[in-house]
Structure formats: C-alpha cells, structure tokens
Design an enzyme around this catalytic site. Sequence first.
Site, mmCIF file in Angstrom:
data_model
loop_
_atom_site.group_PDB
_atom_site.id
_atom_site.type_symbol
_atom_site.label_atom_id
_atom_site.label_comp_id
_atom_site.label_asym_id
_atom_site.label_seq_id
_atom_site.Cartn_x
_atom_site.Cartn_y
_atom_site.Cartn_z
ATOM 1 N N HIS A 100 5.221 -14.101 -0.248
ATOM 2 C CA HIS A 100 4.232 -13.023 -0.101
ATOM 3 C C HIS A 100 4.169 -12.165 -1.361
ATOM 4 O O HIS A 100 3.076 -11.848 -1.847
ATOM 5 C CB HIS A 100 4.591 -12.155 1.103
ATOM 6 C CG HIS A 100 3.683 -10.968 1.276
ATOM 7 N ND1 HIS A 100 2.504 -11.028 1.982
ATOM 8 C CD2 HIS A 100 3.780 -9.698 0.814
ATOM 9 C CE1 HIS A 100 1.906 -9.842 1.955
ATOM 10 N NE2 HIS A 100 2.669 -9.014 1.252
ATOM 11 N N GLU A 101 5.322 -11.790 -1.887
ATOM 12 C CA GLU A 101 5.338 -10.952 -3.094
ATOM 13 C C GLU A 101 4.787 -11.705 -4.296
ATOM 14 O O GLU A 101 4.104 -11.124 -5.145
ATOM 15 C CB GLU A 101 6.749 -10.441 -3.373
ATOM 16 C CG GLU A 101 7.329 -9.571 -2.264
ATOM 17 C CD GLU A 101 6.414 -8.431 -1.851
ATOM 18 O OE1 GLU A 101 5.636 -7.935 -2.687
ATOM 19 O OE2 GLU A 101 6.456 -8.032 -0.669
ATOM 20 N N HIS A 104 1.111 -11.470 -4.485
ATOM 21 C CA HIS A 104 0.587 -10.305 -5.211
ATOM 22 C C HIS A 104 0.556 -10.561 -6.713
ATOM 23 O O HIS A 104 -0.363 -10.111 -7.406
ATOM 24 C CB HIS A 104 1.446 -9.076 -4.918
ATOM 25 C CG HIS A 104 1.269 -8.520 -3.535
ATOM 26 N ND1 HIS A 104 0.027 -8.235 -3.005
ATOM 27 C CD2 HIS A 104 2.167 -8.200 -2.572
ATOM 28 C CE1 HIS A 104 0.168 -7.757 -1.775
ATOM 29 N NE2 HIS A 104 1.459 -7.740 -1.489
#
Length: 229
Positions: A100-101, A104
């Site tokens: 998920h990170e 980004h």
Amino acid sequence: MFETFGGFLIYLAILFLVPLWAQMRVKGTYQKYSQVASSSGMAGAEVARKILDDNGLYDVMVEPVKGQLTDHYDPRKKAVRLSEQNYYGNSVAGAAVAAHEVGHAIQDAEGYAFLRFRHALVPVANFGSNISFFLILAGIFMGATNMFLAGIIFMSAAVLFQVITLPVEFNASNRAMEQVVSVGVIRNEEERETKKVLNAAALTYVAAALVAVMELVRFILMFVAMNRD
C-alpha cells in the site's frame, strides 16, 4: 438536522462511535493477519523493495520506523517507511501494508492528480484545522457572523483534505493488490486476506472524512440559523 434529541444522539454516535469502531476494526484485522505468514516468506522490506524495483523506482528508499501502524510514504525524502514489525516481519498484513505504501510512491512517480492536489492542500488544511474552531467559537460567543463564516471557510479546507484523501488511499490499495499478485508476493488463496487488511485500513479514512463532513454541516446549519435570527 440536530433539532431533535434523537438526531443529536445520531450525530454523537457518528462523531465518536464510528471512528472508534473503525480503529478497532483495523487494529483487530491487522493483529489477526500479522500472525499469518505469507507464502512467499518475504519480509515487508523485501516486498516494498521488489515492487519499487519492478516499477523502476530505484531511487525510493525503504526504511524502518518505530511504532505500530506508523507506516507511511514520505514524498519529500522519497522514502517508504514501514513500522519495524512490518519491515522485518513476513506476515500477510505486513506485505499488504508495504504494498500500500509503495502504491503511494508509484502515485507520486506518475504524478497522480489527487495525490498532487492533496499535497498542495497540506499547508492550507493544517492552518484551517488549527484556526477554524477558534474563529467559529469566537463568532458564536461574540455574535460575529463574519468571524463565524471565516471559520467555516477555513474548516472547509481541512474537510476537503479529508475527502481528497479517500481516492488517494483507495487507489493506493488497488495498486497494492495488483502489485502483490503480479510480482508473486502472495498466492491466489491469500488475496482475500490481503483485501481484508487493506479494506480495514480504508475504513479509518472513511470514518475521518465522514466525521469531518458532519462537523462542517453542523456549523453551516448553525451559521444559517444565526443569520435567520
């Protein structure tokens, strides 16, 4: 909207219970799947590094950070920072959070519009969240509608930040699912578990945005009532 006692209770429930429920849900889901090892056996740091490299983001660093669920992407330093449990651990939850990170970081590299807009809003949103309540309270007690309106305007910037965060986070989660499957971090039977972790985390952002919007609506209605009187 809040004129009846029942309406006020509903408002309080949304304001306090929904965020609490969301936090409990994400912590419970994370704790459950942090005990489940991923089939690949890759640590969160390895997951993040592999996805970054596969997307050509060799300049983005992966670093450990203290605390639990303190994982984040720092666009200024070009660094994916994972809590130590996720950085060193090889759980399904850790892989989901790491991916998920990295999502980004990929957004940042591609110039994802909502992410750029959110970054631009940060100084305005921070200022708005700090000063809005003072202006609103001063407007209420002093009967100064102009001050009240100014507080609402500043609060709107902070609320807009919360709302814009939703597509940013959901998009990062969608990218995470695509990446962990495509690079072979998880197997097909682990997709459901990974989605549960990502969906639980998304609830916290939905709850925060809902509360922010409810607060803004409440003050707008108070402002309208003040002007009517």
